[in-house]
Each structure stands twice: as C-alpha cells, then as structure tokens.
Design a protein around this motif. Structure first.
Motif, PDB file in Angstrom:
ATOM      1  N   ALA A 299      13.817  97.525  14.568  1.00 37.15           N
ATOM      2  CA  ALA A 299      13.389  98.430  13.490  1.00 37.15           C
ATOM      3  C   ALA A 299      12.014  99.001  13.822  1.00 37.15           C
ATOM      4  O   ALA A 299      11.245  98.393  14.575  1.00 37.15           O
ATOM      5  N   ALA A 300      11.730 100.173  13.263  1.00 38.47           N
ATOM      6  CA  ALA A 300      10.440 100.813  13.547  1.00 38.47           C
ATOM      7  C   ALA A 300       9.820 101.353  12.274  1.00 38.47           C
ATOM      8  O   ALA A 300      10.512 101.802  11.353  1.00 38.47           O
ATOM      9  N   PHE A 301       8.488 101.303  12.258  1.00 31.92           N
ATOM     10  CA  PHE A 301       7.683 101.835  11.152  1.00 31.92           C
ATOM     11  C   PHE A 301       6.527 102.620  11.757  1.00 31.92           C
ATOM     12  O   PHE A 301       5.947 102.213  12.759  1.00 31.92           O
ATOM     13  N   TYR A 302       6.229 103.762  11.170  1.00 30.43           N
ATOM     14  CA  TYR A 302       5.054 104.535  11.581  1.00 30.43           C
ATOM     15  C   TYR A 302       4.176 104.781  10.365  1.00 30.43           C
ATOM     16  O   TYR A 302       4.660 105.280   9.336  1.00 30.43           O
ATOM     17  N   PHE A 303       2.889 104.457  10.504  1.00 28.02           N
ATOM     18  CA  PHE A 303       1.897 104.878   9.520  1.00 28.02           C
ATOM     19  C   PHE A 303       1.298 106.172  10.044  1.00 28.02           C
ATOM     20  O   PHE A 303       0.731 106.206  11.142  1.00 28.02           O
ATOM     21  N   LEU A 304       1.420 107.239   9.270  1.00 23.44           N
ATOM     22  CA  LEU A 304       1.140 108.576   9.801  1.00 23.44           C
ATOM     23  C   LEU A 304      -0.236 109.121   9.448  1.00 23.44           C
ATOM     24  O   LEU A 304      -0.584 110.217   9.900  1.00 23.44           O
TER      25      LEU A 304
ATOM     26  N   GLY B 257      -9.696 112.846  17.077  1.00 25.28           N
ATOM     27  CA  GLY B 257      -9.294 111.498  17.487  1.00 25.28           C
ATOM     28  C   GLY B 257      -8.221 110.883  16.611  1.00 25.28           C
ATOM     29  O   GLY B 257      -7.945 109.685  16.713  1.00 25.28           O
ATOM     30  N   HIS B 258      -7.591 111.690  15.762  1.00 23.57           N
ATOM     31  CA  HIS B 258      -6.597 111.154  14.817  1.00 23.57           C
ATOM     32  C   HIS B 258      -5.496 110.393  15.567  1.00 23.57           C
ATOM     33  O   HIS B 258      -4.977 110.865  16.577  1.00 23.57           O
ATOM     34  N   CYS B 259      -5.161 109.201  15.073  1.00 21.83           N
ATOM     35  CA  CYS B 259      -4.099 108.379  15.656  1.00 21.83           C
ATOM     36  C   CYS B 259      -3.109 108.002  14.555  1.00 21.83           C
ATOM     37  O   CYS B 259      -3.458 107.954  13.379  1.00 21.83           O
ATOM     38  N   ILE B 260      -1.878 107.727  14.952  1.00 20.93           N
ATOM     39  CA  ILE B 260      -0.908 107.120  14.055  1.00 20.93           C
ATOM     40  C   ILE B 260      -0.628 105.711  14.572  1.00 20.93           C
ATOM     41  O   ILE B 260      -1.072 105.343  15.664  1.00 20.93           O
ATOM     42  N   VAL B 261       0.094 104.914  13.789  1.00 18.77           N
ATOM     43  CA  VAL B 261       0.356 103.520  14.150  1.00 18.77           C
ATOM     44  C   VAL B 261       1.863 103.290  14.157  1.00 18.77           C
ATOM     45  O   VAL B 261       2.562 103.710  13.232  1.00 18.77           O
ATOM     46  N   ARG B 262       2.348 102.628  15.219  1.00 18.32           N
ATOM     47  CA  ARG B 262       3.772 102.287  15.303  1.00 18.32           C
ATOM     48  C   ARG B 262       3.927 100.763  15.271  1.00 18.32           C
ATOM     49  O   ARG B 262       3.225 100.057  15.992  1.00 18.32           O
ATOM     50  N   VAL B 263       4.842 100.299  14.427  1.00 20.84           N
ATOM     51  CA  VAL B 263       5.193  98.885  14.391  1.00 20.84           C
ATOM     52  C   VAL B 263       6.656  98.793  14.794  1.00 20.84           C
ATOM     53  O   VAL B 263       7.505  99.450  14.174  1.00 20.84           O
TER      54      VAL B 263
END
Ligand SMILES: [Zn+2]
Length: 285
Positions: A212-217, A201-207
């Motif tokens: 501009a974009a940020f991903y928490f991986l 179920g691993h997820c990443i997060v996109r802002v």
C-alpha cells in the motif's frame, strides 16, 4: 477496557502496516484562488467560493507510525493563544498539533523524524518553543528534514523575527536540521521526494508498506480544482515546476491507487485520484 475516544480534529487510516493520522491545526477563509492562473469566470464555475472569491482552507499535518519510526509531517502553527505569531483574524484554531499527538499517546520527545514539506509559515511555525528562557526545538529528539532550496539562500533566515528564523533557527542550531536535495529514504518505507513549484525546495512524502502507498502532498494542490486542471496555479508559484511535480505525482499515485493527503483541503484531507476522460479528479477518501 476503558473506552477511548478520538477527538474530532484527529483521524487515522491504515496504510499497509503503517498508521497515518491527520491532525487538523485549524481552518480559515483564504483569498488564494483569487490569483489563480485561470480566468475568474472559468474557475468560479467549478469552485464553491463566496462572493469575495474566498474559500475555506484546512490546515492539516500528519503523523505516521511505521515500525520504530514516529514521524510528524509538517509542524503547523505555533501554540494557540495571545503570543501566537500566526493570527489571520478569521482563522479558527484547533486545540493544536501537540494536543493531537497527545491524543495518539505521542509525546514530543518520542517523535523520531519531522518532515517539512516547505518553509512557508503555516508549515513551520510549530518548530520551536521557549524553554528555560531560550528558544529550543519542540521535538528535541527528531531529525528534521527540509528541502535545501527552502533553506539555503532563503532571505527570511536573516530576519530575526521571521517564522523561519524563530522556528527553524533553533532546530538548525541544535544540529537537528538535514537538507534534502533528491529522493531520500528517511526511515524504512518512508521517503521525501522533491516536488518544487509551491516553493523551490518543496517536497512531498511517500509511505510504502505491505503493497500500500500513501503520499502527503503538502501544497502540491490547495484545492481539488487544481487536480482537475494541472496548470491552475496561484500567484507566486513556479507554474512550470508545479505542473511537472503534479504530473510526476499522478504518474506514481494513480496506478497504485495510493491514499493521498493535502495540507489545505478540508480536514481530514484524505483523497484518491480517479481517471477522467480528460485527466484526473480528486475524490475524498
Ligand atoms: Zn501551505
């Protein structure tokens, strides 16, 4: 005006109108690369590991402030001290995630969302605390989001002393746990994206904000060598799923030059992707 100081375990970046802050929850030596799918003599050429094939991993969470949302990404460990269930002997703790949030002026009650990349202990063990003799959610007003496949059918739920039962059980009992099956916008500009491999179920997060974009991986990559070699995966992961999740992230983040952050690279664990003749590499940012 009073001078404000940011403690050394807290580091912020602007992403459009969002403020993204890395909070270190500690660091420690890890054997994770010992079981890498690449031959030892190959990966040792690219990795600064010690004579025991160990590397130092960071343990980092993120806070995102965007509009009315005050979002914590991953929960980190339980509180440092003698009662902690998290105690690798060579592990160096920071003052902790709540102390990092306090440095930002964020009280636990003010967190609106908790986004959990996956249900491994180092990502969930900050979820609950003792309150009035009972275990209760540490962030009592936050909706908590977790990939469904890390909750449903997870055998740790049935083990009362597991970190999952102790820290996510009270969250679920309080009606604060929401399960994620597919891309889900949880607040304006902030989405959880399934990226299985590290766990089902691993997820990443996109802002995304103001272009501009940020991903928490999370644990999509543990070490920069896995960015350069997308098929390098440690034991216990789903290698095919991991590779597909990594390729999807690169397809999205490379053209937009997104700011990235991982859980386990050294604090503050911010980076960007750079194209190379035969793939991509990680550069610190
Ligand atoms: Zn992890």
């Amino acid at each position: 005006m009073a001078a404000s100081t940011t403690p050394e375990f807290v580091a912020s970046r602007a992403v459009g109108e969002a403020t993204v802050t890395a909070i270190s929850d500690g660091s420690g030596r890890s054997t994770i690369l010992r079981s890498l799918s690449a031959p030892r003599e190959i990966w040792r050429r690219e990795v600064d590991a010690d004579e025991h094939d160990e590397v130092v991993l960071g343990y980092n969470v993120a806070h995102v402030r965007l509009g009315a949302a005050s979002i914590l990404i991953d929960l980190g460990f339980d509180d440092p001290g003698p009662g902690s269930q998290w105690g690798p002997p060579r592990h160096r703790r920071s003052p902790g995630v709540p102390a990092g949030l306090a440095a930002l002026g964020v009280r636990p009650e003010a967190i609106t969302h908790v986004l959990i990349t996956h249900a491994h202990g180092d990502h969930i063990a900050g979820g609950a605390i003792e309150r009035d003799g009972r275990r209760a959610p540490r962030y009592p007003n936050a909706r908590h989001f977790l990939g469904r496949a890390d909750w449903e059918g997870n055998p740790a739920r049935a083990q009362p002393d597991s970190l999952l039962a102790r820290h996510m059980g009270p969250v679920a009992d309080a009606g604060l746990l929401e399960l994620v099956d597919a891309e889900r916008e949880v607040a304006p500009g902030v989405a959880m994206l399934p990226a299985p491999g590290e766990s089902p179920g691993h997820c990443i997060v996109r802002v995304a904000s103001a272009g501009a974009a940020f991903y928490f991986l999370g644990d999509l990559f543990h070490h920069p060598c896995e960015v350069a070699h997308l098929d390098w995966v440690s034991d216990g992961r789903d290698a095919a799923a991991m590779r597909a999740s990594r390729e999807a992230l690169i397809a999205a983040a490379l053209p937009s030059d997104a700011l990235l952050m991982t859980t386990h690279m050294p604090f503050p664990a911010f980076g960007r992707l750079r194209a190379t003749p035969d793939g991509v590499r990680w550069v610190e940012a």
